[in-house]
Every structure is written in C-alpha cells, then in structure tokens.
Design an enzyme around this catalytic site. Structure first.
Site: not given
Length: 300
Positions: A152, A165, A169
């Site tokens: 991401s 997150y 990622k």
C-alpha cells in the site's frame, strides 16, 4: 499470445468482496480454477461468515468457471494449512497465490492500543507469510509459482493514522525482496501490488467524487499480469483508476569519511552530498550495499 490461466490453480485470499472478488472473477474468466478464500469478517476483522466467499463461487460458476470457497482465517496457520490441503485435494496443484486479505484498525499512533497494532500486523504481514509458507514448498517441487503480495502507499509513503497498517504493508515488501531471491532457482516469481481502489477498506479515506473512477476492476489487470507466466519478479506495481506505475527503493552514491572525520558534525556538514540522488542505484540484495560500503572503505 494473450495471458491465460488455463489449467492453473489460483488461491485468492480476502476474495469475498472488493479487490479480491474482482481478482477471483477475472482469474476464473481467464481459465483458472480458483479458491475463493474469505474469513467473512467486518472491515476491522471481527465476525466471520462463509456467505461472501460462497456468493463469489456462485458467480464464478454461473459464468461457466470453476471455483471452491474457503473460510480460513489467514492468521491461523492450521486453517491455512487446511485450505492448502483442500486445494490440493480438489485440484492437485497450486500455481498462484494472491495475498489480498486485510483489515483496518485506524488510529493515530499515540492513541493506538496494542491489540489494534497486533491485529492489523497479524492479518497483513503474518497472514501473507502464513499463506506463502503453506504453498512455498509445493511451488518449489513443481518448479513453478507466482505470488503477489498486496502492499500500500501507506507502507511506501505513509498515511496519518495508519502506523499499524503501513508497517505491515512495508513488511510484505521486505518479504517479497527475500522470497524473490530464494525462489529464483525454482521459477517462483514474487511481486507486490499497491492498489488504489474504492472498497470498504478505503470508503472513508477517498473523496466521494473520486470513488466512481476507482473501481477495483482497474487494479485487477495488474495483479493478473504479475501472476502470469510472463511476469517479472521483485516489482511493486501501483495501480488504480487506469494508471499503472512502479515504485523502487533507490540508494544514493553517498560519501566516504576518513576515520578521524567520522563524526556527527562531519555528517551534518556533508548532508547535501549524502542525500544527492544523482547516479542512484537499485540494489538487488542486502549484500550489494555491504559490498559497496566495503569497496568505499578499501578505496579510502
């Protein structure tokens, strides 16, 4: 020759909705036998139901394709191993793994709980590792495999409120780098996709007026290319709204300091040279950087 997945078996995790569903449907359309994995939880990972995966299987079959549903939680190694056994029992091989399953627990870092950190890292990073490990030796034995990790821009560049997150990622990027090296001799190619798409994961971070241009189906062509026989390896492909580009980690040439000059003040004084990206290169493995530094020292 057009890309095809005839006679290939593909596992797509998190395939009950959004990006994963789009990937699964298109793999099936291009001839693959697809394992539609989805734990069936909410966006934050709570709950669980097989209904979403079964609905995608029904859609595949209605279009003349072949698919089976699986409800494994990618965080649970025993469930992942059972998913792989189910796949082998049904189809006899595994050619492609798409690590797509994900959850969000967004919160600014100072307010984030340990559970919020652990849950997100477990699904995105450990879950990707669990699924990859479960198929790795199968792919080595058949001397073929294609694995796509989902990274991401939160991991590549950062986003407020997504420390958990983003860290996970970035982690799958590092996992890709090493598996590319380890899988090369067995024709296992490993890449990352970084999607920009309107899904339940992004519905409150993308402006409403932009959502219509960000259909997940425009990410899927990139995933299918990275999963194909023609795929390169060790790439980060960013895809969304019809745009496709790559991101790379580049290293500046840097400087060498004599032993008596190795001070914080010397680094500060020459910071402009250290950060000058003229002639920057992409190293293919950690030892490339080590050898560069050794050579600088020998020349110095």
């Amino acid at each position: 020759m057009a890309i095809s997945f005839e006679n290939q078996v593909v596992i797509v995790t998190g395939a009950g909705n959004g990006l994963g569903k789009s990937h699964a449907l298109e793999f099936a359309r291009l001839g693959a036998k697809v394992v539609v994995n989805d734990f069936g939880g909410a966006r934050d990972g709570t709950g669980g139901s097989s209904a979403a995966a079964e609905a995608v299987v029904a859609e595949v079959e209605a279009a003349g394709g072949t698919a089976i549903a699986n409800g494994a939680n990618v965080v649970d190694r025993e469930q992942v191993d059972a998913m792989v056994k189910q796949t082998l029992d049904a189809y006899g091989r595994i050619d492609v793994l798409i690590n797509n399953a994900g959850i969000l627990r967004d919160r600014s870092f100072g307010k984030m709980t340990g559970e919020e950190w652990d849950a997100v890292v477990a699904v995105h990073l450990t879950g990707s590792a669990n699924c990859t490990l479960a198929v790795w030796n199968i792919m080595k034995a058949q001397n073929y495999g294609r694995i796509v990790m989902t990274t991401s821009t939160s991991g590549i560049y950062g986003n407020f409120g997504q420390a958990n997150y983003g860290a996970a990622k970035t982690g799958v990027w590092g996992l890709m780098n090493t598996l590319h090296i380890e899988g090369a001799k067995n024709n296992i190619h490993v890449n990352c996709i970084s999607p920009t798409a309107a899904t339940r994961m992004t519905e409150d971070v993308i402006p409403p007026e932009a959502l219509s241009t960000l259909d997940p189906k425009w990410v899927t062509p990139g995933v299918l290319f990275l999963a194909s026989k023609e795929a390169p390896s060790r790439n980060i492909l960013l895809a969304g709204a019809g745009g496709y580009t790559v991101a790379k980690l580049m290293e500046a040439e840097g400087i060498f300091l004599e032993e008596n000059d190795r001070t914080p003040d010397a680094i500060a004084a020459r910071w402009g040279e250290i950060t000058d990206m003229t002639g920057a290169v992409e190293h293919m493995q950690g030892n490339d950087h080590v050898m560069k530094m050794v050579q600088k020292a020998m020349k110095g």
